[in-house]
Design a protein around this motif. Structure first.
Motif, PDB file in Angstrom:
ATOM      1  N   PHE A  93      -5.261  19.271 -49.645  1.00  0.00           N
ATOM      2  CA  PHE A  93      -5.494  17.836 -49.446  1.00  0.00           C
ATOM      3  C   PHE A  93      -4.205  17.057 -49.221  1.00  0.00           C
ATOM      4  N   GLU A  94      -3.064  17.677 -49.558  1.00  0.00           N
ATOM      5  CA  GLU A  94      -1.788  16.989 -49.366  1.00  0.00           C
ATOM      6  C   GLU A  94      -1.256  17.150 -47.942  1.00  0.00           C
ATOM      7  N   LEU A  95      -1.943  17.979 -47.143  1.00  0.00           N
ATOM      8  CA  LEU A  95      -1.485  18.251 -45.787  1.00  0.00           C
ATOM      9  C   LEU A  95      -2.414  17.600 -44.770  1.00  0.00           C
ATOM     10  N   SER A  96      -1.856  17.210 -43.620  1.00  0.00           N
ATOM     11  CA  SER A  96      -2.670  16.643 -42.549  1.00  0.00           C
ATOM     12  C   SER A  96      -3.492  17.759 -41.902  1.00  0.00           C
ATOM     13  N   GLY A  97      -4.452  17.354 -41.066  1.00  0.00           N
ATOM     14  CA  GLY A  97      -5.287  18.327 -40.372  1.00  0.00           C
ATOM     15  C   GLY A  97      -4.464  19.279 -39.520  1.00  0.00           C
ATOM     16  N   GLY A  98      -3.470  18.736 -38.824  1.00  0.00           N
ATOM     17  CA  GLY A  98      -2.617  19.567 -37.983  1.00  0.00           C
ATOM     18  C   GLY A  98      -1.841  20.581 -38.803  1.00  0.00           C
ATOM     19  N   MET A  99      -1.324  20.109 -39.958  1.00  0.00           N
ATOM     20  CA  MET A  99      -0.592  21.009 -40.866  1.00  0.00           C
ATOM     21  C   MET A  99      -1.520  22.112 -41.374  1.00  0.00           C
ATOM     22  N   CYS A 100      -2.741  21.716 -41.746  1.00  0.00           N
ATOM     23  CA  CYS A 100      -3.698  22.713 -42.241  1.00  0.00           C
ATOM     24  C   CYS A 100      -3.980  23.757 -41.164  1.00  0.00           C
ATOM     25  N   GLN A 101      -4.076  23.320 -39.903  1.00  0.00           N
ATOM     26  CA  GLN A 101      -4.334  24.301 -38.852  1.00  0.00           C
ATOM     27  C   GLN A 101      -3.134  25.232 -38.683  1.00  0.00           C
ATOM     28  N   ARG A 102      -1.932  24.712 -38.867  1.00  0.00           N
ATOM     29  CA  ARG A 102      -0.754  25.589 -38.842  1.00  0.00           C
ATOM     30  C   ARG A 102      -0.830  26.603 -39.986  1.00  0.00           C
ATOM     31  N   VAL A 103      -1.271  26.131 -41.154  1.00  0.00           N
ATOM     32  CA  VAL A 103      -1.422  27.051 -42.286  1.00  0.00           C
ATOM     33  C   VAL A 103      -2.457  28.124 -41.942  1.00  0.00           C
ATOM     34  N   MET A 104      -3.594  27.693 -41.352  1.00  0.00           N
ATOM     35  CA  MET A 104      -4.624  28.659 -40.965  1.00  0.00           C
ATOM     36  C   MET A 104      -4.067  29.680 -39.977  1.00  0.00           C
ATOM     37  N   ILE A 105      -3.248  29.198 -39.041  1.00  0.00           N
ATOM     38  CA  ILE A 105      -2.654  30.111 -38.057  1.00  0.00           C
ATOM     39  C   ILE A 105      -1.710  31.087 -38.759  1.00  0.00           C
ATOM     40  N   SER A 106      -0.953  30.584 -39.744  1.00  0.00           N
ATOM     41  CA  SER A 106      -0.040  31.488 -40.463  1.00  0.00           C
ATOM     42  C   SER A 106      -0.840  32.528 -41.251  1.00  0.00           C
ATOM     43  N   ILE A 107      -1.971  32.111 -41.829  1.00  0.00           N
ATOM     44  CA  ILE A 107      -2.831  33.074 -42.536  1.00  0.00           C
ATOM     45  C   ILE A 107      -3.377  34.102 -41.545  1.00  0.00           C
ATOM     46  N   ALA A 108      -3.780  33.614 -40.364  1.00  0.00           N
ATOM     47  CA  ALA A 108      -4.381  34.510 -39.377  1.00  0.00           C
ATOM     48  C   ALA A 108      -3.370  35.526 -38.845  1.00  0.00           C
ATOM     49  N   LEU A 109      -2.119  35.072 -38.701  1.00  0.00           N
ATOM     50  CA  LEU A 109      -1.143  35.952 -38.038  1.00  0.00           C
ATOM     51  C   LEU A 109      -0.275  36.743 -39.008  1.00  0.00           C
ATOM     52  N   ILE A 110      -0.430  36.509 -40.317  1.00  0.00           N
ATOM     53  CA  ILE A 110       0.489  37.116 -41.281  1.00  0.00           C
ATOM     54  C   ILE A 110       0.364  38.639 -41.285  1.00  0.00           C
ATOM     55  N   ASN A 111      -0.817  39.169 -40.891  1.00  0.00           N
ATOM     56  CA  ASN A 111      -0.977  40.619 -40.848  1.00  0.00           C
ATOM     57  C   ASN A 111      -0.801  41.172 -39.432  1.00  0.00           C
ATOM     58  N   SER A 112      -0.217  40.350 -38.545  1.00  0.00           N
ATOM     59  CA  SER A 112      -0.012  40.740 -37.142  1.00  0.00           C
ATOM     60  C   SER A 112      -1.248  41.381 -36.519  1.00  0.00           C
ATOM     61  N   PRO A 113      -2.338  40.627 -36.401  1.00  0.00           N
ATOM     62  CA  PRO A 113      -3.560  41.200 -35.831  1.00  0.00           C
ATOM     63  C   PRO A 113      -3.404  41.425 -34.331  1.00  0.00           C
ATOM     64  N   LYS A 114      -4.242  42.295 -33.789  1.00  0.00           N
ATOM     65  CA  LYS A 114      -4.223  42.532 -32.344  1.00  0.00           C
ATOM     66  C   LYS A 114      -4.918  41.388 -31.612  1.00  0.00           C
ATOM     67  N   VAL A 115      -5.949  40.830 -32.275  1.00  0.00           N
ATOM     68  CA  VAL A 115      -6.740  39.779 -31.633  1.00  0.00           C
ATOM     69  C   VAL A 115      -6.851  38.581 -32.570  1.00  0.00           C
ATOM     70  N   LEU A 116      -6.669  37.404 -31.996  1.00  0.00           N
ATOM     71  CA  LEU A 116      -6.924  36.178 -32.742  1.00  0.00           C
ATOM     72  C   LEU A 116      -8.111  35.474 -32.090  1.00  0.00           C
ATOM     73  N   VAL A 117      -9.166  35.245 -32.868  1.00  0.00           N
ATOM     74  CA  VAL A 117     -10.304  34.482 -32.370  1.00  0.00           C
ATOM     75  C   VAL A 117     -10.088  33.043 -32.822  1.00  0.00           C
TER      76      VAL A 117
END
Lengths: 306, 339
Positions: free
Chosen positions: B157-181
């Motif tokens: 809640f302390e982060l803006s929507g854009g920041m949260c999406q960056r966090v989501m992207i970092s969560i998504a890419l932290i395991n270096s996936p082959k595909v990002l949906v």
């Protein structure tokens, strides 16, 4: 957070003031509280003397301020029946009610929350159906009936547990179950709803998409989020338990404030009744405040609020 | 059924004849496409066209009401739809990650950013808390979050929507996936933030060689990020093409009208924005023919009775229309169309 705390405490003070006023008004609803205190056949002279002695002949405004002043000094008056300070009479009984309420709350939380968790996570099987039966029973059997049934089965028939009295864990078991069963049902239902509510949220789907097992998601994320509404319900249930204690203490001859209230009503010891009503009301208000404070502690959105 | 783009070469993810049913209605019907290494495949269409369900089907995340009715999804040589839940868990987050439309709702409100990012790493790596936290910190810095050390200890809640999406992207890419949906990852964000997130995704794709399946309804976003585009209509692929080919010469009337309805700065200021008349048919209204026929200015009897297959109309360019040769008539009539 500090502003939040101060705010809640101020609200509590206002609520308690309201409670005191309502109790005062109710006591004077009949016009003359003296008549509540004396036997039916008392002479007019006796009544007039007592009225003067208790100050009920003064203007109502003066009586009200006097009443508030006494309470502020924690002076609850002297029992006209027993001739000892009311606070002393009530204080002697409070520990028993605390013990009983704690036992009942332990039953309610200890059974209700796990049942709710299982009902929410094992849906559509015979387990859920069985637990639903338990919850519906707990909710619909009135306290006095479940108390009497418990006594009949475990006290009289099987002779496993004492039918009344205090002083041992075994004596506490039946009153706690009888008193806690309705709350147990409430906790089970509310826990189930809170968890199902959380399970439908995006962060649960996101956790699954990350490769998290469902039981991990529930343990690490869902339970904590679901606990927030339960905190409020716990506070409300503590109030309900105190109210229910009046019945259960009578059934089990448990010497707490519930039984004292009944005895004092029968003995027309109205200052004792007044203090018990005030006590239960204040505890009700304070548990709500406490719940709000805990709520603030669990939820960072409130904790970090300025 | 063909693989959608026609050409051969390395492929990261392949969907073949994917179909999803809700209550007996085919809401995703015979969808096929190929995602190539390090490329962005956009699934574009109006809401309800089945693009999100297609994305969820890839990860086995279909809502309870939806049922997989057929098709195959292959990640390399692994057939995803045949996997047990247990095996699928090792794919999710590690091989294929997903980000959602509402970034702040996709984070647990009561857990700090740092623990959530670190948790995503520890799900697939046997490391301690401290190591995972250090990795999380680096990842947050990677996705352009300023002051990552402080952010680690903050709540969503302390982060803006854009920041949260960056966090989501970092969560998504932290395991270096082959595909990002990416399911409409910028729809809930301000336009300026949208552009930043798209730039970030392009940068990360280039660095990590991740492929993206990008779900959107926004043709502007498609032009910005996609390499290939599959235009979906009422559960089917209407047209699939390299992005330049689609924008310069769309062959399906729906794609053409969709592109014509995007506002352009170079158009005459007073020119009325073209719209497509009518509404998307609901699943109950699906006829035997082309599902766009009722709104299509080129439709004839054949269109209403016979479903068009995907016809080749260029390199990696296919359109499901009986009249790909008559598409030029659309602009002659003007793009304002009456049903």
């Amino acid at each position: 957070m500090l502003r939040y705390i101060v705010n809640r405490l101020l609200q509590a003070v206002i609520a308690i003031f309201g409670v005191l006023t309502i109790v005062f008004v109710v006591m004077h609803l009949s016009g003359d509280p003296t008549l509540l205190l004396v036997p039916q056949d008392a002479s007019a002279e006796v009544i007039a003397n007592l009225r003067r002695q208790l100050g009920f002949d003064r203007p109502i405004g003066v009586q009200y301020l006097d009443y508030l002043g006494d309470l502020l000094r924690l002076d609850f008056g002297t029992s006209v029946v027993q001739r000892v300070p009311v606070s002393q009479i009530v204080a002697a009984r409070v520990p028993y009610t605390i013990e009983l309420a704690a036992g009942a709350l332990a039953v309610a939380l200890g059974l209700g929350i796990p049942i709710g968790v299982v009902m929410a996570t094992r849906r559509g099987g015979w387990i859920e159906r069985g637990l639903t039966a338990v919850v519906v029973t707990g909710q619909s059997v009135p306290t006095f009936l479940s108390g009497i049934l418990l006594i009949a089965i475990f006290g009289v028939l099987l002779r496993w547990l004492p039918t009344s009295g205090t002083g041992s864990i075994s004596a506490l078991v039946m009153p706690s179950i009888a008193l806690g069963s309705v709350s147990m049902a409430t906790f089970a239902r509310m826990t189930r709803i809170a968890i199902l509510d959380e399970l439908g949220k995006d962060y649960v789907r996101a956790a699954t998409a990350r490769g998290m097992r469902m039981d991990q998601t529930i343990l690490r994320h869902v339970l904590r989020n679901a606990s927030i509404p339960l905190i409020t319900i716990t506070a409300l249930e503590i109030g309900n338990l105190l109210a229910g204690a009046v019945i259960i203490e009578t059934v089990f001859a448990w010497p707490g404030i519930g039984l004292l209230a009944i005895q004092s009503i029968q003995a027309r010891d109205f200052l004792v009744v007044q203090m018990i009503v005030l006590l239960i009301s204040v505890v009700y208000v304070l548990t709500s405040v406490l719940a709000d404070l805990i709520y603030g502690f669990v939820d960072p959105r409130i904790r970090l609020m300025r | 059924m063909s693989d959608g783009t026609g050409s051969d070469g390395a492929r990261t993810l392949t969907a073949e004849g994917l179909s999803v049913e809700i209550g007996g209605a085919r809401v995703v019907d015979d969808v096929s496409f190929i995602v190539r290494p390090g490329r962005v495949m956009a699934l574009v269409g109006e809401s309800g066209c089945g693009k999100s369900l297609t994305a969820y089907a890839i990860l086995g995340l279909l809502p309870p009401a939806a049922r997989l009715a057929g098709g195959r999804i292959r990640l390399g040589d692994t057939e995803l739809l045949a996997l047990s839940n247990r095996s699928l868990r090792h794919i999710r987050g590690r091989e294929i990650a997903i980000i959602f439309q509402e970034p702040s709702a996709s984070l647990d409100p009561l857990t700090t950013i740092g623990s959530q990012v670190a948790e995503a790493y520890r799900l697939h790596h046997d490391v301690g808390r401290a190591e995972a936290m250090a990795k999380a910190r680096d990842m947050l810095a990677d996705v352009g979050i300023s002051d990552p050390d402080r952010r680690l200890h903050q709540y969503p809640f302390e982060l803006s929507g854009g920041m949260c999406q960056r966090v989501m992207i970092s969560i998504a890419l932290i395991n270096s996936p082959k595909v990002l949906v990416a399911d409409e990852p910028t729809t809930a964000l301000d336009v300026t933030i949208q552009a930043q997130i798209l730039d970030l995704m392009k940068k990360l794709v280039a660095e990590h060689h991740t492929s993206i399946v990008f779900i959107t309804h926004d043709m502007g976003v498609v032009a910005d990020i996609a390499d290939e585009v599959a235009v979906m209509y009422a559960g089917r692929i209407a047209e699939i093409a390299p992005v330049q080919a689609l924008f310069s010469s769309p062959r399906h009337p729906y794609s053409a009208l969709l592109l014509a309805s995007v506002p352009r700065l170079d158009a005459a200021a007073k020119a009325e924005l073209p719209t497509i008349e009518g509404t998307v048919p609901t699943a109950e209204e699906f006829g035997p023919g082309c599902r766009f026929a009722d709104r299509c200015p080129l439709a004839d009897q054949q269109c209403r009775t016979e479903q068009p297959p995907l016809f080749d109309c260029g390199t990696g360019h296919r359109a499901a229309c009986w009249h790909i040769d008559r598409i030029g008539e659309l602009s002659k009539q003007g793009t304002r169309v009456t049903a």
